[in-house]
Design a protein around this motif. Sequence first.
Motif, PDB file in Angstrom:
ATOM      1  N   VAL A 152      12.363  -6.692   1.475  1.00  0.00           N
ATOM      2  CA  VAL A 152      12.203  -6.221   0.097  1.00  0.00           C
ATOM      3  C   VAL A 152      12.275  -4.696   0.120  1.00  0.00           C
ATOM      4  N   LEU A 153      13.252  -4.133  -0.571  1.00  0.00           N
ATOM      5  CA  LEU A 153      13.491  -2.692  -0.518  1.00  0.00           C
ATOM      6  C   LEU A 153      12.727  -1.932  -1.594  1.00  0.00           C
ATOM      7  N   ASP A 154      11.732  -2.571  -2.151  1.00  0.00           N
ATOM      8  CA  ASP A 154      10.934  -1.975  -3.221  1.00  0.00           C
ATOM      9  C   ASP A 154       9.511  -1.757  -2.709  1.00  0.00           C
ATOM     10  N   PRO A 155       9.114  -0.508  -2.439  1.00  0.00           N
ATOM     11  CA  PRO A 155       7.795  -0.259  -1.845  1.00  0.00           C
ATOM     12  C   PRO A 155       6.634  -0.664  -2.744  1.00  0.00           C
ATOM     13  N   ARG A 156       6.895  -0.851  -4.045  1.00  0.00           N
ATOM     14  CA  ARG A 156       5.816  -1.205  -4.962  1.00  0.00           C
ATOM     15  C   ARG A 156       5.173  -2.546  -4.608  1.00  0.00           C
ATOM     16  N   LEU A 157       5.886  -3.383  -3.856  1.00  0.00           N
ATOM     17  CA  LEU A 157       5.304  -4.657  -3.453  1.00  0.00           C
ATOM     18  C   LEU A 157       4.050  -4.444  -2.618  1.00  0.00           C
ATOM     19  N   SER A 158       3.996  -3.329  -1.896  1.00  0.00           N
ATOM     20  CA  SER A 158       2.823  -3.012  -1.078  1.00  0.00           C
ATOM     21  C   SER A 158       1.933  -1.931  -1.675  1.00  0.00           C
ATOM     22  N   THR A 159       2.508  -1.057  -2.504  1.00  0.00           N
ATOM     23  CA  THR A 159       1.745   0.106  -2.953  1.00  0.00           C
ATOM     24  C   THR A 159       1.158  -0.040  -4.352  1.00  0.00           C
ATOM     25  N   ALA A 160       1.764  -0.854  -5.207  1.00  0.00           N
ATOM     26  CA  ALA A 160       1.282  -0.975  -6.580  1.00  0.00           C
ATOM     27  C   ALA A 160       0.099  -1.937  -6.664  1.00  0.00           C
ATOM     28  N   ARG A 161      -0.711  -1.776  -7.716  1.00  0.00           N
ATOM     29  CA  ARG A 161      -1.888  -2.632  -7.881  1.00  0.00           C
ATOM     30  C   ARG A 161      -1.490  -4.091  -8.059  1.00  0.00           C
ATOM     31  N   TYR A 162      -0.369  -4.325  -8.750  1.00  0.00           N
ATOM     32  CA  TYR A 162       0.077  -5.700  -8.979  1.00  0.00           C
ATOM     33  C   TYR A 162       0.761  -6.304  -7.756  1.00  0.00           C
TER      34      TYR A 162
END
Length: 683
Positions: free
Chosen positions: A641-651
Amino acid sequence: MPDETPTPDRVREVLATAVSGLGGAEREGQVRMAEAVAAALRDEQHLLVQAGTGTGKSLAYLVPSMLHGDRVVIATATLALQHQLVERDLPRLVGAVKGEAGVDTSYAVLKGRSNYACLHRIREGVPDDQGVLVDVPEGTMGAEVLALRAWAEEQAESGGPGDKDHAPRHNDRLWRQVSVSARECLGAARCPYGEECFAERAKEKAATSQLVVTNHSLLAIDAIEGIPMIPEYDAVVVDEAHELVARVTQAATDELTAGEVDRAARRARRHVEESDALGNPADDLADAAEALRAAMAETDGGRLDALGEELSDALVLVRDAARECVSAFAKDRGKDKDAEGDAGKAQAKAGVQEVFTTAERLVANSDHDVVWLSKPYAPGRDRVPDRLCVAPLQVWGQMRDRLLSESTVVMTSATLMLGGDFDAVASTVGLKPSERVAEGAEPQPRRTPGKSGQGPTVLPWRGLDVGSPFDYGKQGILYVARHLPTPGRDGLGPAQLDEIVRLVDAAEGRTLGLFSSRRAAEAAAEAVRERLPHLTTLAQGDAQLSELTRQFVDDPHTNLFGTLGLWQGLDVPGDTCQLVIIDRIPFPRPDDPLMSARQRAADAAGGNGFMQVAATHAALLLAQGAGRLIRTTEDRGVVAVLDPRLSTARYGRFLEASLPPMWRTSDPAVVAKALARLASVTA
């Protein structure tokens, strides 16, 4: 007759017989699911059951359904699964359990009327845009129509199903030359070929069968819109249940173009009665079509919270003119009594009635509907008409009141637990978390509506995860590229393209790329082709999906990049696919009219619209996309998954909890070594 109340031992016994007869082996998850389905049917409780790929869930619900004392409807989302059930699973199951006491193996298939060839249309001719019956189109298309007609006659003589899935190769335009919609149908009583009708035969067979296999859309029309399409039944099994809300919404969505209004007017002109004072009402409908075309041209595309004066006035003109046309059809004083006239008239009246119904719904602009104007921006824009669309703001209320209160419903899929539980999916289909029955609780009797006027009472429900035969922790790696920048609206940037090339190179091909847009998929394909020319890289749209899939399977050093069509349903087990790349979290587009309206409504109701709508939508697609990697117990690979939000975002925690429990890392070096190691083993 099936057993009225099959015991758990009996369910396990028949399932074991079926599995043995099919040459399979007992699977714990399959047994647990079969027992749970039987208990739900017996105790009249709804059931949501998550069964991972490879569980064998079809047998797990078919066996208890055959043992149930009343008719059970099996509803699927895709034609592929329906075809698999009818052409493979059910015939093999019937052969394995035939002769077993208390097992009713009768089954039938029901589809929408337009899926069956119409013998009246074939034998009497095809109405043209004026409603006039003509012989057959000229040229190559005419020859193909003749071939379809000949096939339909063979089907009628042999007792075949006469449906489009068994027809010679054709496209939708050709099929429309030999079929009619439900509105256009004359009806069995009036049609001279009613006794031979393929659609009527299918209904008759369904009325005497234990199992009726159909699709989500037909189930929605029957149970939710209240139009009787399926013989009376006691219970429903919804397979591919993660798609149910989308399919029900689609079935309840209407569209209108100025061209459709104009076409309805042309077809109606010769069948409606003229008034001395007002002339032919079809002419008024044609004038209204022009007013609608002009109003749509002046209106911006997107969601329409208010129609605007010009568009509203045009729709009122269309509605009123269509109503006058329908009334003029009703004044039949003996014209068109021949079969050909009846067919042309039925088709013409159906077209006008559909225009009236849709225009009336659009004019009403109900708070329960979402209206938007679609203005396609693809090349060839001038050939694609503006289209007004209206869809229900939500469908959980209708599903709750009209399906879940009338029948026992079993919903199953490999992806029903989002964020780690069933509550998100349950809420979208009309089940409340407070109605969930705790594991081990005593069954409750069927509850009926009280006299308080509060409406129907929905049965309690259970949730069950029967697991998966796969060891995701050992078979798969979930790699989240935390070092990459957050994806922007401008598509893939240099960092993402570099990462894609690096991963594909390490895997030596064998890559399925799932992208959020066609532009992103094409940009990634171009970069990989340029930098890794020794590999074959295919992009969705280069050829038919079936052909692209065949090439992907045949050559391990091949990559296949695409969009939504590849996220769900693509089944490519083995060494073909050892790397699945997901470019970004698949949130709905901010300008998606229906999703944005649902999100706003959830916020207005005091909920969290982002989590209830956008995050739930993304979690479902992520789970489906990640599920493309591990299809058998032998498969190995990486979901990147090339989207860091999967690990960094609250959701991100909610989204990660919706994915298979693969081993997780954010270290690109670890992933590159793992892919290289897999490539060397399978070279």
